[in-house]
Design a protein around this motif. Structure first.
Motif, short mmCIF file in Angstrom:
data_model
loop_
_atom_site.label_atom_id
_atom_site.label_comp_id
_atom_site.label_asym_id
_atom_site.label_seq_id
_atom_site.Cartn_x
_atom_site.Cartn_y
_atom_site.Cartn_z
N ILE A 135 0.84 -1.20 0.00
CA ILE A 135 0.00 0.00 0.00
C ILE A 135 0.87 1.25 0.00
O ILE A 135 0.62 2.22 -0.74
CB ILE A 135 -0.94 -0.01 1.21
N ALA A 136 1.92 1.23 0.85
CA ALA A 136 2.81 2.39 0.92
C ALA A 136 3.49 2.64 -0.43
O ALA A 136 3.62 3.79 -0.88
CB ALA A 136 3.86 2.17 2.01
N LEU A 137 3.92 1.57 -1.08
CA LEU A 137 4.58 1.73 -2.38
C LEU A 137 3.60 2.27 -3.42
O LEU A 137 3.94 3.16 -4.22
CB LEU A 137 5.15 0.39 -2.83
N ALA A 138 2.36 1.75 -3.39
CA ALA A 138 1.36 2.24 -4.34
C ALA A 138 1.08 3.72 -4.12
O ALA A 138 0.98 4.50 -5.08
CB ALA A 138 0.07 1.43 -4.20
N LEU A 139 0.95 4.13 -2.85
CA LEU A 139 0.72 5.55 -2.56
C LEU A 139 1.89 6.40 -3.02
O LEU A 139 1.70 7.51 -3.56
CB LEU A 139 0.48 5.73 -1.06
N ALA A 140 3.11 5.91 -2.80
CA ALA A 140 4.29 6.68 -3.21
C ALA A 140 4.33 6.83 -4.73
O ALA A 140 4.65 7.90 -5.25
CB ALA A 140 5.56 5.99 -2.71
N ILE A 141 3.98 5.76 -5.44
CA ILE A 141 4.01 5.82 -6.91
C ILE A 141 2.96 6.80 -7.41
O ILE A 141 3.20 7.58 -8.35
CB ILE A 141 3.77 4.42 -7.50
N VAL A 142 1.77 6.78 -6.79
CA VAL A 142 0.74 7.75 -7.17
C VAL A 142 1.25 9.17 -6.94
O VAL A 142 1.04 10.07 -7.77
CB VAL A 142 -0.56 7.49 -6.38
N GLY A 143 1.93 9.39 -5.80
CA GLY A 143 2.48 10.71 -5.52
C GLY A 143 3.52 11.13 -6.54
O GLY A 143 3.53 12.28 -7.01
N VAL A 144 4.41 10.21 -6.90
CA VAL A 144 5.44 10.52 -7.89
C VAL A 144 4.78 10.86 -9.23
O VAL A 144 5.13 11.85 -9.89
CB VAL A 144 6.41 9.33 -8.06
N TYR A 145 3.83 10.03 -9.63
CA TYR A 145 3.16 10.25 -10.92
C TYR A 145 2.45 11.60 -10.94
O TYR A 145 2.53 12.35 -11.93
CB TYR A 145 2.17 9.13 -11.18
N ALA A 146 1.77 11.94 -9.82
CA ALA A 146 1.04 13.20 -9.77
C ALA A 146 1.99 14.39 -9.88
O ALA A 146 1.74 15.35 -10.63
CB ALA A 146 0.23 13.29 -8.47
N VAL A 147 3.09 14.34 -9.14
CA VAL A 147 4.04 15.45 -9.15
C VAL A 147 4.70 15.59 -10.52
O VAL A 147 4.83 16.69 -11.07
CB VAL A 147 5.09 15.27 -8.03
N MET A 148 5.13 14.46 -11.10
CA MET A 148 5.81 14.53 -12.39
C MET A 148 4.85 14.94 -13.50
O MET A 148 5.20 15.71 -14.40
CB MET A 148 6.46 13.18 -12.72
N SER A 149 3.61 14.45 -13.43
CA SER A 149 2.62 14.85 -14.45
C SER A 149 2.34 16.34 -14.35
O SER A 149 2.24 17.04 -15.38
CB SER A 149 1.32 14.06 -14.26
N TYR A 150 2.20 16.84 -13.14
CA TYR A 150 1.93 18.26 -12.98
C TYR A 150 3.12 19.09 -13.44
O TYR A 150 2.95 20.15 -14.08
CB TYR A 150 1.61 18.57 -11.52
N ALA A 151 4.33 18.60 -13.14
CA ALA A 151 5.54 19.33 -13.57
C ALA A 151 5.61 19.40 -15.09
O ALA A 151 5.95 20.44 -15.67
CB ALA A 151 6.78 18.66 -12.99
N VAL A 152 5.29 18.30 -15.76
CA VAL A 152 5.30 18.30 -17.22
C VAL A 152 4.24 19.25 -17.76
O VAL A 152 4.47 20.00 -18.72
CB VAL A 152 5.08 16.86 -17.75
N GLY A 153 3.06 19.26 -17.13
CA GLY A 153 2.01 20.17 -17.56
C GLY A 153 2.43 21.62 -17.42
O GLY A 153 2.10 22.46 -18.27
N GLN A 154 3.13 21.96 -16.34
CA GLN A 154 3.56 23.32 -16.13
C GLN A 154 4.71 23.73 -17.06
O GLN A 154 4.92 24.91 -17.31
CB GLN A 154 4.01 23.51 -14.67
N ARG A 155 5.43 22.74 -17.62
CA ARG A 155 6.59 23.06 -18.47
C ARG A 155 6.32 22.74 -19.94
O ARG A 155 7.25 22.53 -20.72
CB ARG A 155 7.80 22.26 -17.97
N ARG A 156 5.04 22.68 -20.30
CA ARG A 156 4.71 22.38 -21.69
C ARG A 156 5.34 23.40 -22.65
O ARG A 156 5.91 23.03 -23.69
CB ARG A 156 3.19 22.35 -21.89
N ALA A 157 5.22 24.66 -22.28
CA ALA A 157 5.78 25.69 -23.18
C ALA A 157 7.30 25.54 -23.29
O ALA A 157 7.87 25.65 -24.39
CB ALA A 157 5.43 27.08 -22.66
N GLU A 158 7.96 25.30 -22.17
CA GLU A 158 9.42 25.11 -22.19
C GLU A 158 9.79 23.93 -23.07
O GLU A 158 10.74 24.00 -23.88
CB GLU A 158 9.93 24.89 -20.77
#
Length: 812
Positions: free
Chosen positions: A696-719
């Motif tokens: 469960i802890a690993l699944a939660l961590a992976i969801v957190g990583v995916y959310a942060v990286m997806s949001y970072a990519v969304g914010q850097r689309r123009a770059e």
């Protein structure tokens, strides 16, 4: 209050607009809250709920410890009980008791029931009166008046149909008639709920002689006087017993007392009942608290992403007069709209989890404890919900406090990334998640590795095609040694005629049994080889076929000869030979049991040391096997080696015993494989729970990583679009995103492995054959976290690589 209710309604409207986000957040919270509530329900039932006796915290058990000889606390002898009762004033009342098993004869076949022999004062100590009738008195402690019985509420209903006129009626126990004098209340249990009756326990006067100071004892329970602590009572008792040993106990026994480090110990009754369960529960509670923190981090990141996307809306509301306090209150209301339904679903998950844990070894035979969804658990769940709401709203409120809302409004509707500080906080939270996930997964791996090692242990005896059973032989049947010997031998001979049976045996103790007692012995002509410790070994009275049935080879010498062919013989195991005979040959030597006048047995053979105490036993067993016709009545164990599936012999064995003697109860019938599996029950439960928590802890961590990286990519689309327009390759963008993920992963794994080693030291006593810093387990956990984390980063990286540079730049 009206304003807060309005905030809650606003929060619900916001969540209805994003049902996918709401469902993901609520289910994530339900998982964390449910796991914490489930484990806390056991902590509450075991540690917080009052014992079901008036002022149960005053109950304590007195026992003896001999650290140089035995481990754990042992019952005290009758003389010790009398000294404590008469020469100390720490207790209001005291009682001794002795656990027993009875044959209940009903319907032509015997049934096993658990009962308790005790002094009449037991019920004064517990502060409980019978529902019907009376308890036994001092008169019933006299010979001839002792065959009276108190029934449990359950047995009253089963055996007498809840007859209110049951007092005066009789039961046939162990072949004798016992008169019912009362029925205990429905909720009464002592020492646990498996006991169905209570009877007097008269002891002869010679049992209290100083010569019996080290005799096999009986458990002692007392009620401390108000204001008297366990430590104070312990000092009083130790002083009184020490004076008694010095003044009354014979010199030879006094020497044993000093040599073995004999002392008195006192434990609270709750502690006695709990054993080592409390440490297991605290360990599990710590694990689920980590999961709750990870849950909060994930939901906080999700909420922050929503707040960043609503920056312009929040700025407009601020311009229209909403203060930052009002905005913060609205964010807290949105968090409550997530945590409250998450808490309700979590409590439902807790209810389901209780069924699993209660059926496991952790909850089995719970004595007087029970894990239920009571008001304590409800308050805990409410506290967790409020704590979680506050925790998940901290990050969004912090971002709100640091954001220049006027600047956001002037940007003309574009969203904001939250600034470098917010990104650092979110990254730090993901690192924390990965750290906790690595630590939990490594701990689960250590326990799994330990469990695999245990399953691979060679127990020293045959594991396949063996059926085991216990027989309860009444003392009124086959009263003398010769009659009992004929009964046992006749039974074994008839069992060996059953189809598929190769060999059968009877024994006082079978491997992994619970009735192992170390007894002192001597070696004629040889002083003790271990300084300060008189020789002690487990004495196992077995029939001739014991070693053949269990597949235990004779290493040296020979097995037992037929009974009556000469002097008594014994077979010792390799542990005893190594410990007490060293390089000398023990074959032909003698061992003497039960003191100077005890029987001498000539050693004829040596067998391997087997796992009697459990598969995790690290020290060699020290055992003397005898083939004595004086095998007592009571509990006798049968083992059968068969070519057929062992379970096919259950019914034939029960029918055969009923034919030979219908008063003998057959119970605890199981295969050797089942017996071995049951011995690992608690370790299996702990492994399963920790693996579940780690997953469960690993699944939660992976969801957190995916959310942060997806949001970072969304914010850097123009770059990313600009980089592609200037000639960057798609794989360059993928590598850029993966590198960002690695910067989060590397410190998390390093710190997580350090945390795993630290926690591994805390559970090192529960590990077998694996150190808390096992490199294979730690490396495997690190690799698993790295691979799954990189997989979570790969999806956003792939999305970045497939960007259309024209569209990305135009969006800016």
């Amino acid at each position: 209050m009206n304003g807060f209710l309005s905030d809650l309604r606003f929060g619900l409207r916001q969540l209805r607009a994003k049902p996918g986000f709401a469902a993901a957040a609520i289910l994530t919270l339900a998982l964390g809250i449910g796991a914490n509530t489930a484990v806390f329900s056991f902590l509450s039932g075991y540690l917080l709920k009052p014992l079901p006796y008036p002022h149960g915290e005053q109950l304590a058990q007195v026992g003896s410890v001999s650290p140089k000889m035995f481990q754990g606390m042992w019952p005290i002898s009758p003389p010790t009980y009398r000294v404590i009762k008469e020469q100390t004033d720490a207790f209001q009342s005291t009682a001794y008791y002795h656990q027993g098993i009875f044959d209940l004869q009903t319907g032509g076949r015997a049934e096993r029931v658990f009962g308790l022999y005790s002094t009449p004062s037991l019920f004064d100590v517990l502060g409980v009166q019978p529902l019907i009738g009376r308890t036994y008195t001092a008169e019933n402690m006299q010979k001839g008046n002792e065959q009276v019985v108190l029934l449990s509420y359950g047995m009253w209903r089963r055996s007498f149909g809840a007859d209110p006129n049951v007092v005066g009626k009789t039961l046939k126990l162990d072949g004798s008639v016992w008169r019912v004098i009362g029925v205990m209340p429905k909720d009464f249990a002592f020492p646990d709920r498996t006991y169905s009756l209570w009877v007097p326990n008269p002891l002869p006067p010679q049992a209290f002689s100083p010569q019996r100071f080290l005799a096999l004892g009986t458990p002692f329970i007392g009620r401390l006087k108000p204001g008297v602590s366990l430590d104070t009572a312990k000092l009083q008792v130790q002083h009184a017993v020490r004076n008694y040993v010095q003044d009354e106990v014979p010199a030879d026994l006094r020497k044993i007392v000093y040599d073995t480090g004999y002392a008195i110990d006192i434990q609270s009754w709750r502690q006695v009942l709990l054993g080592d369960r409390s440490s297991t529960l605290w360990l599990l509670q710590g694990a689920v608290l980590l999961i709750l923190l990870m849950t909060c981090v994930n939901v906080a990141n999700l909420l922050l992403s929503r707040i960043l996307g609503r920056s312009h809306e929040i700025a407009v509301r601020s311009t229209l007069g909403a203060t930052r306090a009002v905005l913060a209150r609205q964010l807290l209301g949105e968090a409550l709209c997530l945590t409250v339904p998450g808490g309700l679903i979590g409590v439902a998950l807790c209810w389901l989890a209780l069924h699993f844990i209660t059926g496991s070894s952790l909850g089995a035979n719970d004595a007087i404890f029970s894990a239920t969804l009571d008001w304590r658990v409800g308050l805990f769940a409410l506290g967790v919900v409020l704590f979680t709401a506050a925790l998940v709203s901290v990050l969004p409120i912090r971002h709100l406090a640091r954001t220049d809302l006027q600047a956001v409004l002037q940007e003309g509707g574009r969203t904001t990334s939250g600034g470098r500080g917010t990104r650092r906080v979110r990254s730090a939270l993901v690192v924390a998640e990965l750290t906790l996930a690595t630590g939990l997964l490594a701990m689960a791996g250590l326990v799994l590795h330990s469990f695999i090692n245990l399953q691979a242990v060679d127990p020293g005896f045959r594991k396949d095609h063996v059926l085991m059973a216990s027989l309860l032989v009444p003392p009124t049947d086959h009263k003398d040694d010769e009659a009992r010997s004929r009964f046992y031998m006749s039974l074994i001979d008839r069992v060996e005629t059953l189809p598929g049976v190769r060999r059968a045996t009877i024994a006082n103790v079978l491997p992994l049994g619970s009735n192992q007692n170390l007894l002192i012995f001597s070696i004629p002509g040889q002083p003790p080889r271990v300084a300060g410790k008189p020789p002690a070994a487990m004495i196992n009275n077995v029939s001739q076929g014991y070693f053949d049935t269990l597949g235990i080879p004779i290493l040296r010498g020979k097995g037992f000869s037929p009974r009556g062919t000469g002097t008594p013989t014994a077979i010792i195991d390799a542990g005893l030979a190594e410990k007490y005979f060293h390089e000398t040959n023990p074959i032909g030597r003698q061992v003497q049991l039960s003191g100077p006048e005890g029987t001498r047995y000539t050693i004829t053979g040596i067998v391997p040391s087997i796992k009697y105490a459990g598969l995790s036993q690290t020290q060699q067993s020290v055992t003397i096997y005898i083939n004595d016709a004086k095998m007592s009545s009571g509990i006798i164990n049968v083992a059968i080696h068969t070519t057929l599936p062992p379970n096919t012999l259950v019914a034939p064995l029960q029918n055969l015993v009923a034919t030979v003697d219908p008063n003998v109860a057959v119970y605890n019938v199981r295969t050797m494989k089942q017996h071995l599996a049951d011995s690992l029950g608690e370790k299996r439960t702990m492994m399963t729970l920790l693996l579940s928590f780690g997953g469960i802890a690993l699944a939660l961590a992976i969801v957190g990583v995916y959310a942060v990286m997806s949001y970072a990519v969304g914010q850097r689309r123009a770059e990313c679009g600009v980089r592609l327009a200037l000639g960057a390759l798609p794989e360059d963008l993928s590598r850029l995103v993966l590198n960002d993920g690695l910067r989060l992963l590397v410190p998390a794994v390093v710190i997580g492995l350090g945390l795993a080693v630290l926690c591994g030291n805390l559970i090192s006593a529960r590990l077998f054959g694996v150190p808390p810093f096992d490199p294979l387990t730690l490396a495997g956990s690190a690799i698993a976290v790295c691979l799954i984390t990189l997989a979570a980063c790969w999806l956003p990286a792939r999305r970045a690589a497939k960007l259309d540079p024209t569209v990305a730049i135009m969006e800016q």
